[in-house]
Design a protein around this motif. Structure first.
Motif, mmCIF file in Angstrom:
data_model
loop_
_atom_site.group_PDB
_atom_site.id
_atom_site.type_symbol
_atom_site.label_atom_id
_atom_site.label_comp_id
_atom_site.label_asym_id
_atom_site.label_seq_id
_atom_site.Cartn_x
_atom_site.Cartn_y
_atom_site.Cartn_z
ATOM 1 N N UNK A 185 -10.523 6.943 -0.888
ATOM 2 C CA UNK A 185 -10.779 5.508 -1.021
ATOM 3 C C UNK A 185 -9.918 4.702 -0.052
ATOM 4 N N UNK A 186 -10.324 3.467 0.178
ATOM 5 C CA UNK A 186 -9.579 2.577 1.075
ATOM 6 C C UNK A 186 -8.202 2.268 0.488
ATOM 7 N N UNK A 187 -7.204 2.024 1.331
ATOM 8 C CA UNK A 187 -5.867 1.698 0.836
ATOM 9 C C UNK A 187 -5.868 0.427 -0.011
ATOM 10 N N UNK A 188 -4.846 0.302 -0.852
ATOM 11 C CA UNK A 188 -4.694 -0.896 -1.677
ATOM 12 C C UNK A 188 -4.481 -2.118 -0.787
ATOM 13 N N UNK A 189 -5.224 -3.189 -1.066
ATOM 14 C CA UNK A 189 -5.033 -4.461 -0.361
ATOM 15 C C UNK A 189 -4.246 -5.390 -1.279
ATOM 16 N N UNK A 190 -2.970 -5.582 -0.974
ATOM 17 C CA UNK A 190 -2.116 -6.408 -1.826
ATOM 18 C C UNK A 190 -1.708 -7.698 -1.128
ATOM 19 N N UNK A 191 -2.456 -8.101 -0.116
ATOM 20 C CA UNK A 191 -2.072 -9.297 0.637
ATOM 21 C C UNK A 191 -2.054 -10.533 -0.251
ATOM 22 N N UNK A 192 -3.030 -10.648 -1.155
ATOM 23 C CA UNK A 192 -3.057 -11.803 -2.053
ATOM 24 C C UNK A 192 -1.866 -11.811 -2.996
ATOM 25 N N UNK A 214 4.295 2.245 -9.650
ATOM 26 C CA UNK A 214 3.126 2.898 -9.082
ATOM 27 C C UNK A 214 3.477 4.255 -8.518
ATOM 28 N N UNK A 215 2.511 4.855 -7.815
ATOM 29 C CA UNK A 215 2.700 6.163 -7.216
ATOM 30 C C UNK A 215 2.745 6.003 -5.693
ATOM 31 N N UNK A 216 2.227 6.966 -4.963
ATOM 32 C CA UNK A 216 2.277 6.903 -3.505
ATOM 33 C C UNK A 216 1.594 5.679 -2.937
ATOM 34 N N UNK A 217 0.507 5.244 -3.606
ATOM 35 C CA UNK A 217 -0.255 4.088 -3.107
ATOM 36 C C UNK A 217 0.544 2.793 -3.149
ATOM 37 N N UNK A 218 1.620 2.744 -3.945
ATOM 38 C CA UNK A 218 2.405 1.516 -4.074
ATOM 39 C C UNK A 218 3.137 1.155 -2.787
ATOM 40 N N UNK A 219 3.162 2.079 -1.822
ATOM 41 C CA UNK A 219 3.748 1.756 -0.513
ATOM 42 C C UNK A 219 3.017 0.585 0.134
ATOM 43 N N UNK A 220 1.736 0.409 -0.205
ATOM 44 C CA UNK A 220 0.974 -0.702 0.364
ATOM 45 C C UNK A 220 1.480 -2.053 -0.148
ATOM 46 N N UNK A 221 2.070 -2.062 -1.327
ATOM 47 C CA UNK A 221 2.672 -3.297 -1.856
ATOM 48 C C UNK A 221 3.855 -3.703 -0.991
ATOM 49 N N UNK A 222 4.694 -2.732 -0.637
ATOM 50 C CA UNK A 222 5.865 -3.018 0.199
ATOM 51 C C UNK A 222 5.432 -3.469 1.584
ATOM 52 N N UNK A 223 4.439 -2.810 2.152
ATOM 53 C CA UNK A 223 3.912 -3.213 3.464
ATOM 54 C C UNK A 223 3.423 -4.660 3.423
#
Length: 447
Positions: A403-410, A427-436
């Motif tokens: 699946x596409x990466x998590x979009x947490x820009x909002x 979260x798990x590995x996908x939570x790196x997108x929050x930090x980004x």
């Protein structure tokens, strides 16, 4: 131990009140022209040495990140034995809990004198309470073969045994800190939680002492894995897999169970209900008695009805969702990981120690993320942080590895506008997108 913890939180609450009272007169936004800074905090799903790799070229963003995980001080000998299974091991998260789940399940089968899951399940809680103390598979199996009730203690189960609900009565948590892109073991602190009085005092059915010829009539015990080889929680797979492999190796070196070697059937939960359900179906078809997993609480919740319908045991080394304590399981669900009702207090302690005034708790939208999020919020409010200085956000985790990466820009924009000085990411590995996303929004990560 809980009394001292409450006193500590009370002290932190007083500190929080003073900090709030002395903050800038109602204006919580950063001064004009200054960059907003936040401290990052994490939990057991992302406080691993393997986590920074999820951020790729921006791995330095985790520098200074703090968090908690269920963890006991692991003996060097145990770590060495794990590395003999996997020399490349860099993390040990849930390795001890996985090892103990396998050993407890096998000991219960020996005491039951059967590979029937229903008979095994009736022995599991008793294996950990009110018997002859033993601390390794060989000595415990010797006692169990003689029909002796045992009290198993080992790497993750040290102070007390299981409650009537089939989970640890006590736990140990570690507070962890990233220095650069590695966890600094020198800064790790351990704190106990739970109450020994919560351990079960019920007497299990009398252990069965095998008779000559019994082994010939008994099928070999088959244990199946339901661990996160792939998916968002795959970063935690290596230590869990090593723990299971080590347990099977040491059990079989000690003569196996019911006179025969224990068979291990590998299996992936994919951090995905669809993948996990397919693995469970295969295990059922293969005659597995005990399923070790799933990795994530939400996945266990999804597959448990299938496991119960098939009359099998689901024994997780890493499920922490507190609501699973009372899940409808017909006595077939167990875990060696402690519930998040205990971890929430430890997390709140870590955040408050830094004097945080405006806190955002970001969680993956599942039973683990939202359950721990609510527990931490409650603990922070008990410690004196007003509700208007707390903000809860969630995100939908990817449905599968493709699946596409998590979009947490909002969400990152909301955090910036809120003026947060602390962000806890559950979260798990996908939570790196929050930090980004936080870094991309102009929020400065405080190291």
């Amino acid at each position: 131990m809980l009394v001292s913890r409450r006193s500590r939180v009370a002290t932190l609450a007083a500190c929080a009140t003073i900090l709030l009272a002395t903050s800038a007169c109602g204006d919580d936004k950063a001064e004009e022209g200054s960059a907003q800074q936040v401290r990052l905090y994490g939990t057991d799903g992302n406080m691993l040495n393997s986590y920074p790799a999820e951020l790729k070229e921006r791995a330095d963003l985790v520098d200074g990140m703090k968090g908690t995980t269920p963890l006991t001080p692991l003996p060097d000998d145990f770590k060495s034995r794990l590395r003999s299974v996997n020399p490349a091991l860099t993390d040990y998260l849930y390795s001890a809990e996985t090892y103990d789940a396998v050993v407890i399940g096998v000991l219960a089968a020996q005491l039951a004198g059967s590979t029937d899951p229903a008979a095994i399940a009736k022995q599991i809680v008793g294996v950990t309470n009110n018997g002859q103390r033993c601390e390794d598979p060989a000595s415990c199996l010797t006692l169990a073969r003689a029909g002796q009730d045992i009290e198993y203690r080992s790497v993750s189960l040290t102070r007390a045994g299981f409650t009537d609900k089939g989970e640890p009565a006590t736990a140990s948590y570690a507070t962890l800190t990233f220095d650069g892109q590695q966890l600094n073991d020198g800064k790790t602190e351990f704190v106990g939680a739970g109450a020994e009085s919560a351990a079960s005092t019920k007497t299990p059915p009398k252990g069965k002492k095998p008779r000559a010829g019994d082994a010939d009539d008994q099928k070999p015990l088959i244990v199946g894995g339901l661990l996160p080889k792939t998916g968002d929680l795959a970063i935690a797979y290596p230590p869990m897999a090593a723990g299971a492999a080590l347990a099977i190796r040491e059990i079989n070196a000690a003569g196996g169970v019911l006179g025969k070697p224990v068979t291990w059937k590998d299996g992936d939960d994919g951090t995905s209900p669809a993948v996990a359900k397919a693995t469970v179906a295969k295990h059922v078809a293969d005659g597995v008695s005990i399923i070790i997993g799933a990795g994530a609480s939400g996945i266990s919740r999804e597959v448990l009805p299938d496991v119960v319908k098939a009359g099998k045991i689901l024994f997780s080394p890493s499920n922490t969702d507190a609501s699973l304590t009372d899940v409808e399981d017909k006595g077939l669900y167990f875990r060696t990981a402690p519930p998040d009702s205990l971890q929430g207090r430890a997390l709140a302690d870590v955040v408050l120690r830094d004097g945080s005034q405006k806190i955002v708790i970001v969680a993956r939208k599942d039973s683990y993320g939202e359950g721990l999020q609510a527990t931490v919020r409650d603990e922070l409010e008990k410690a004196g942080i007003p509700g208007d200085r707390l903000k809860l956000l969630t995100y939908d985790p990817p449905a599968d590895a493709k699946a596409a990466p998590v979009d947490f820009s909002g969400g990152a924009k909301e955090i910036k506008e809120f003026g947060a000085d602390a962000v806890l990411i559950i979260g798990f590995g996908e939570s790196a997108q929050v930090i980004r996303a936080l870094a991309d929004s102009g929020v400065q990560i405080r190291h």
